[in-house]
Every structure is written in structure tokens, then in C-alpha cells.
Design an enzyme around this catalytic site. Structure first.
Site, PDB file in Angstrom:
ATOM      1  N   ARG A 237       1.986  -1.627 -16.076  1.00 26.94           N
ATOM      2  CA  ARG A 237       1.920  -2.312 -15.062  1.00 26.94           C
ATOM      3  C   ARG A 237       2.792  -3.507 -15.078  1.00 26.94           C
ATOM      4  O   ARG A 237       2.628  -4.557 -16.047  1.00 26.94           O
ATOM      5  CB  ARG A 237       0.451  -2.549 -14.543  1.00 26.94           C
ATOM      6  CG  ARG A 237      -0.556  -1.347 -14.006  1.00 26.94           C
ATOM      7  CD  ARG A 237       0.075  -0.955 -12.884  1.00 26.94           C
ATOM      8  NE  ARG A 237      -0.637   0.067 -12.095  1.00 26.94           N
ATOM      9  CZ  ARG A 237      -0.543   1.318 -12.437  1.00 26.94           C
ATOM     10  NH1 ARG A 237       0.597   1.870 -13.096  1.00 26.94           N
ATOM     11  NH2 ARG A 237      -0.967   2.604 -11.793  1.00 26.94           N
ATOM     12  N   GLU A 266       7.253  -3.701  -6.357  1.00 25.45           N
ATOM     13  CA  GLU A 266       7.847  -2.715  -6.250  1.00 25.45           C
ATOM     14  C   GLU A 266       8.180  -2.175  -4.733  1.00 25.45           C
ATOM     15  O   GLU A 266       7.008  -1.932  -4.280  1.00 25.45           O
ATOM     16  CB  GLU A 266       7.432  -1.545  -7.024  1.00 25.45           C
ATOM     17  CG  GLU A 266       7.118  -1.770  -8.612  1.00 25.45           C
ATOM     18  CD  GLU A 266       6.486  -0.912  -9.436  1.00 25.45           C
ATOM     19  OE1 GLU A 266       6.305   0.365  -9.024  1.00 25.45           O
ATOM     20  OE2 GLU A 266       6.142  -1.084 -10.618  1.00 25.45           O
ATOM     21  N   HIS A 285      10.029   2.857 -11.890  1.00 25.26           N
ATOM     22  CA  HIS A 285       8.462   3.655 -11.979  1.00 25.26           C
ATOM     23  C   HIS A 285       8.337   4.979 -12.142  1.00 25.26           C
ATOM     24  O   HIS A 285       7.974   5.873 -11.427  1.00 25.26           O
ATOM     25  CB  HIS A 285       7.755   3.229 -10.857  1.00 25.26           C
ATOM     26  CG  HIS A 285       6.277   3.021 -11.176  1.00 25.26           C
ATOM     27  ND1 HIS A 285       5.412   2.090 -10.574  1.00 25.26           N
ATOM     28  CD2 HIS A 285       5.454   3.858 -12.148  1.00 25.26           C
ATOM     29  CE1 HIS A 285       4.078   2.579 -11.039  1.00 25.26           C
ATOM     30  NE2 HIS A 285       4.371   3.391 -12.034  1.00 25.26           N
TER      31      HIS A 285
END
Length: 318
Positions: A237, A266, A285
Site C-alpha cells: 500500500r 492512485e 498497481h
């Protein structure tokens, strides 16, 4: 007398109307509503979508206390992944909403991707390709993984899956974790405190959950402990890393660089301090995003949702 068909909101972007997950849910007597999450979304749109919905199969949606309070019929939330820090679990519990995740569902995908980032960082593959694209022909020396020390922050399913891959490359593995000692049974791993891990590792890979204890744990003081040749990898994270401190550490030469699959905001904002820093590579990601992991997450998530609606949730976190 007729009874209404329970409605399920699906926001995970790779799940589509008519796919296997959709058909499974409909065969289970549910009505599906798809609202794929792609980038940032106005919270009011999510709140409107949850109105009249009994269950939700979600990606990284920010399910705040306010949004949950307005979802008067919501009984079940299933996260199609491992981390659930985007959901206010305590608020959900107060409202009688069951929250589930899918532990270990993408561990193999994350482990392979982690090793990919280690290799790319050690051999500066991204920088080489970028140099060629600009018309150059970079010929810098890289480094081998064999003989290097890999430090794992966290000892969950993905970290445990990294261990045999790292050992196959001839790496030494150290780990810092809050997992009880009786569950630390891997003879290939030496368990140490975080300061020792930071000071001795050539590569530091983050695999811990985001909690108030881990938020910002990799800060200015942490980077000062690391080797100037060390590379940070984060597939967990974004907020676990203090991004301003990381940029300062890379620019000053306190550490060599970072490969970040996750960031604080993000998609990466145009004004992010991470942009344009030589030595820091940001990815989008993707660690858990393989066809195999997605198929498993979709199906297991749907199964967990149906089970939770029937009062037999298997992976409840609240």
C-alpha cells in the site's frame, strides 16, 4: 405475494456483465449491477449506486462511514483482493454490514511480480529501455541478485510466496513481522527487528497491511538506516511509504532507488513528487493483476458474497 430479488453492486473493473461471475451470481438468485471503478470517482456517484443494494463486490472503492450510512439496505461487502483499508470496517460493523476479503488470493501473482521488480531494478531495465527510446544506448553495469540480502516487511501469503523464488536466485532472506513466533517456521528466513532489516538488506520489499502502525513507517529515519545501494520495492500500500522522505533519500543518495507498484494517490497525480526522479520507477498497481489471479478472485469473491448473504461468511474481517 412476491419478494424482491436482492441486488448486488459490482465495481471491480475486470468483472463484466455476462461473465462467469455474473452468471454465477444470477444463478444464485441475485440481480447484478455493474459500475466498474476506473480511476477516481465522485463519492456521490458511489453512494447513489449503493442505494437499494444488499451486497457489493468491490475493488479499492473508498467506502467511508458516510457512504455506508447512506446504504440502508447494504448487508455484505466483499473485497476482490486482500487489502481492505479502503473500507471503514468499524463503521460497517456498527451498521451490521459484514465485510470480507480474500486472503492469499493473489499471492503467487504478487510474488512473481515482486521478483520481476527486483530484477528490473537490479539491472536498470526500465532506465535502459527509456534511454534507447530517447536515441541513446545505455551500457551501465547492473547487479546480480545472487548473494544479496532481501528484507521482507511482513510475512503474509505474498511474502511467504516470495521466499522460495528469492532462494532460487541465491538470495538471503530476512523478515520483520508481527506474526507470532510459532508461525515462523521457514528455515530459509531469518526473523529480525525492522532496524536490523533496513541496515542489512540490499533490497527491501513491503508486504504488510496498511494500519495506523504501518502508515508512514518507511520515513526519513528509516531511509537513513538503509544502505546507499539499497532498492525499495512496494507492492503493498502506498501510504506505508513517506513519499516526500523517499524522494529526498533517493536524490541525496541515501538509498539507490525504488520500484513502486502502489502510491499514496492512485492514479499518480500530475503534481506527485515521485515524478521525474531518477531512480524511482512507478508502476500502475499491477502486482496482483494476472488472468489467473483475477479469475480466482472473481469466482471466490462471488462465492463469499453468496455465503455471507446466507450468514456463512468464511473470510469475515469485522
Amino acid at each position: 405475494m412476491t419478494t424482491s430479488v436482492p441486488r448486488v453492486l459490482i465495481t471491480t473493473d475486470y468483472l463484466r456483465p455476462g461473465d462467469d461471475v455474473d452468471l454465477f451470481l444470477r444463478r444464485s438468485g441475485l440481480r447484478t449491477l455493474h459500475l466498474p471503478m476506473a480511476g477516481r470517482r465522485d463519492p456521490s456517484r458511489l453512494a447513489a449506486a449503493l442505494a437499494g443494494v444488499e451486497a457489493a463486490l468491490v475493488a479499492n472503492e473508498p467506502l467511508t462511514a458516510g457512504i455506508l450510512a447512506g446504504a440502508s439496505q447494504l448487508r455484505v461487502i466483499v473485497r476482490t483482493g486482500v487489502g481492505y483499508d479502503s473500507i471503514d470496517v468499524a463503521a460497517a460493523a456498527r451498521l451490521g454490514i459484514t465485510v470480507s476479503n480474500l486472503p492469499g488470493i493473489n499471492a503467487n501473482a504478487v510474488a512473481e511480480y515482486t521478483v520481476g521488480l527486483l530484477l528490473a531494478g537490479a539491472r536498470r531495465l526500465v532506465q535502459s529501455a527509456q534511454g534507447v527510446a530517447r536515441g541513446g544506448w545505455p551500457r551501465e553495469d547492473g547487479h546480480e541478485l545472487r548473494g544479496a540480502t532481501l528484507g521482507l516487511i511482513g510475512y503474509g501469503a505474498s511474502a511467504r510466496a516470495v521466499v522460495p523464488l528469492a532462494c532460487a536466485f541465491g538470495m538471503r532472506v530476512v523478515c520483520t513481522t508481527g506474526v507470532p513466533e510459532q508461525l515462523r517456521s521457514d528455515p530459509a528466513v531469518r526473523f529480525v527487528a525492522l532496524p536490523e532489516l533496513l541496515a542489512t538488506s540490499d533490497y527491501v520489499s513491503v508486504h504488510t497491511a496498511l494500519t495506523e502502525r504501518t502508515r508512514g513507517v518507511l520515513d526519513e529515519s528509516a531511509f537513513k538506516l538503509m544502505k546507499p545501494t539499497a532498492l525499495l520495492v512496494n507492492t503493498a500500500r502506498g501510504p506505508i511509504v513517506d513519499e516526500d522522505a523517499l524522494v529526498a533519500a533517493v536524490r541525496s543518495g541515501e538509498i539507490a532507488g525504488a520500484a513502486l507498484d502502489v502510491v499514496r494517490e492512485e492514479p499518480l497525480s500530475p503534481g506527485s513528487p515521485l515524478r521525474g526522479v531518477d531512480g524511482i520507477v512507478v508502476y500502475s498497481h499491477l502486482a496482483g493483476q494476472t488472468a489467473e489471479a483475477r479469475a480466482a478472485a472473481g469466482r471466490r469473491g462471488a462465492e463469499e458474497l453468496v455465503a455471507a448473504l446466507e450468514g456463512r461468511a468464511r473470510f469475515k474481517v469485522n
